[in-house]
Write a protein that holds these residues in place. Structure first.
Motif, PDB file in Angstrom:
ATOM      1  N   THR A  61      67.320 -43.023  46.893  1.00  0.00           N
ATOM      2  CA  THR A  61      66.236 -42.047  46.791  1.00  0.00           C
ATOM      3  C   THR A  61      66.376 -41.014  47.899  1.00  0.00           C
ATOM      4  OG1 THR A  61      64.724 -43.271  48.230  1.00  0.00           O
ATOM      5  CG2 THR A  61      64.674 -43.793  45.851  1.00  0.00           C
ATOM      6  N   TYR A  62      65.690 -39.902  47.701  1.00  0.00           N
ATOM      7  CA  TYR A  62      65.692 -38.860  48.725  1.00  0.00           C
ATOM      8  C   TYR A  62      65.115 -39.412  50.028  1.00  0.00           C
ATOM      9  CZ  TYR A  62      66.458 -35.870  44.664  1.00  0.00           C
ATOM     10  OH  TYR A  62      66.969 -35.311  43.519  1.00  0.00           O
ATOM     11  N   SER A  63      64.080 -40.254  49.923  1.00  0.00           N
ATOM     12  CA  SER A  63      63.480 -40.809  51.141  1.00  0.00           C
ATOM     13  C   SER A  63      64.423 -41.797  51.822  1.00  0.00           C
ATOM     14  CB  SER A  63      62.118 -41.434  50.856  1.00  0.00           C
ATOM     15  OG  SER A  63      62.193 -42.388  49.844  1.00  0.00           O
ATOM     16  N   VAL A  75      61.957 -35.570  53.786  1.00  0.00           N
ATOM     17  CA  VAL A  75      62.341 -35.866  52.397  1.00  0.00           C
ATOM     18  C   VAL A  75      62.568 -34.588  51.600  1.00  0.00           C
ATOM     19  CG1 VAL A  75      61.633 -37.023  50.271  1.00  0.00           C
ATOM     20  CG2 VAL A  75      61.168 -38.086  52.482  1.00  0.00           C
ATOM     21  N   ARG A  76      61.688 -33.612  51.738  1.00  0.00           N
ATOM     22  CA  ARG A  76      61.868 -32.355  50.996  1.00  0.00           C
ATOM     23  C   ARG A  76      63.121 -31.617  51.446  1.00  0.00           C
ATOM     24  NH1 ARG A  76      57.546 -30.282  47.898  1.00  0.00           N
ATOM     25  NH2 ARG A  76      55.707 -31.606  48.016  1.00  0.00           N
ATOM     26  N   GLY A  79      66.007 -33.201  49.835  1.00  0.00           N
ATOM     27  CA  GLY A  79      66.122 -32.755  48.457  1.00  0.00           C
ATOM     28  C   GLY A  79      66.764 -31.379  48.350  1.00  0.00           C
ATOM     29  N   LEU A  97      67.726 -40.082  43.502  1.00  0.00           N
ATOM     30  CA  LEU A  97      66.581 -40.105  42.591  1.00  0.00           C
ATOM     31  C   LEU A  97      65.279 -39.968  43.374  1.00  0.00           C
ATOM     32  CD1 LEU A  97      67.585 -43.221  40.439  1.00  0.00           C
ATOM     33  CD2 LEU A  97      68.156 -40.824  40.018  1.00  0.00           C
ATOM     34  N   ARG A  98      64.217 -39.713  42.648  1.00  0.00           N
ATOM     35  CA  ARG A  98      62.892 -39.721  43.262  1.00  0.00           C
ATOM     36  C   ARG A  98      62.495 -41.156  43.584  1.00  0.00           C
ATOM     37  NH1 ARG A  98      60.003 -35.516  39.130  1.00  0.00           N
ATOM     38  NH2 ARG A  98      60.822 -33.633  40.125  1.00  0.00           N
ATOM     39  N   LYS A  99      61.578 -41.308  44.518  1.00  0.00           N
ATOM     40  CA  LYS A  99      61.099 -42.645  44.891  1.00  0.00           C
ATOM     41  C   LYS A  99      60.514 -43.378  43.686  1.00  0.00           C
ATOM     42  CE  LYS A  99      59.055 -43.505  48.965  1.00  0.00           C
ATOM     43  NZ  LYS A  99      57.990 -43.594  50.000  1.00  0.00           N
ATOM     44  N   SER A 100      59.924 -42.635  42.762  1.00  0.00           N
ATOM     45  CA  SER A 100      59.328 -43.222  41.554  1.00  0.00           C
ATOM     46  C   SER A 100      60.380 -43.729  40.571  1.00  0.00           C
ATOM     47  CB  SER A 100      58.463 -42.178  40.849  1.00  0.00           C
ATOM     48  OG  SER A 100      59.297 -41.134  40.333  1.00  0.00           O
ATOM     49  N   GLY A 102      62.249 -41.537  38.980  1.00  0.00           N
ATOM     50  CA  GLY A 102      62.532 -40.370  38.146  1.00  0.00           C
ATOM     51  C   GLY A 102      63.814 -39.691  38.588  1.00  0.00           C
ATOM     52  N   GLY A 104      64.445 -36.572  38.999  1.00  0.00           N
ATOM     53  CA  GLY A 104      64.322 -35.387  39.845  1.00  0.00           C
ATOM     54  C   GLY A 104      65.016 -34.227  39.154  1.00  0.00           C
TER      55      GLY A 104
END
Length: 126
Positions: A61-63, A75-76, A79, A97-100, A102, A104
């Motif tokens: 994830t990005y985070s 995080v942004r 991205g 990927l997004r933390k969720s 998704g 992205g």
């Protein structure tokens, strides 16, 4: 050509052979590195190096990338750096990927990102 207007460009598939073989897992000699010379801000290069450390068939994830490079609140910015990756297959920004969970975004479209992830996953599962 826009980035290097004074450069002379020539097609030479032999120069890209190692990169292509590594990207598609075709290296026969046990090496898994190809030389890359990146131009970017130090933060961008850290993000791209973190992407290079993600094994084929895996995602992050990005985070998690922000944590890895020591800037957990950025995080942004991570991205943005992922999105500015100049050579997407070789620096695997499709693995972020997004933390969720998704997908992205992806410069070349989400169908391409899905296909790349599926290709890598199938190779790992085989």
């Amino acid at each position: 050509c826009r980035r290097w207007p004074g450069a002379t460009f020539r097609e030479d598939p032999a120069v890209l052979r190692d990169w292509v073989q590594i990207a598609f897992g075709l290296q026969r000699d046990g090496t898994d590195k190809a030389p890359m010379y990146l131009i970017g801000a130090p933060f961008q290069i850290k993000v791209w190096e973190a992407l290079l450390a993600i094994p084929s068939g895996h995602v992050t994830t990005y985070s998690e990338i922000a944590q890895t490079i020591g800037t957990p609140k950025a995080v942004r910015a991570v991205g943005t750096a992922v999105g500015r990756n100049p050579i997407s297959w070789l620096i695997p920004c499709h693995r972020a990927l997004r933390k969720s969970g998704g997908l992205g975004g992806y410069h070349w479209g989400l169908p391409v990102k899905r296909a790349m992830l599926a290709f890598e996953s199938a190779r790992v599962d085989a």
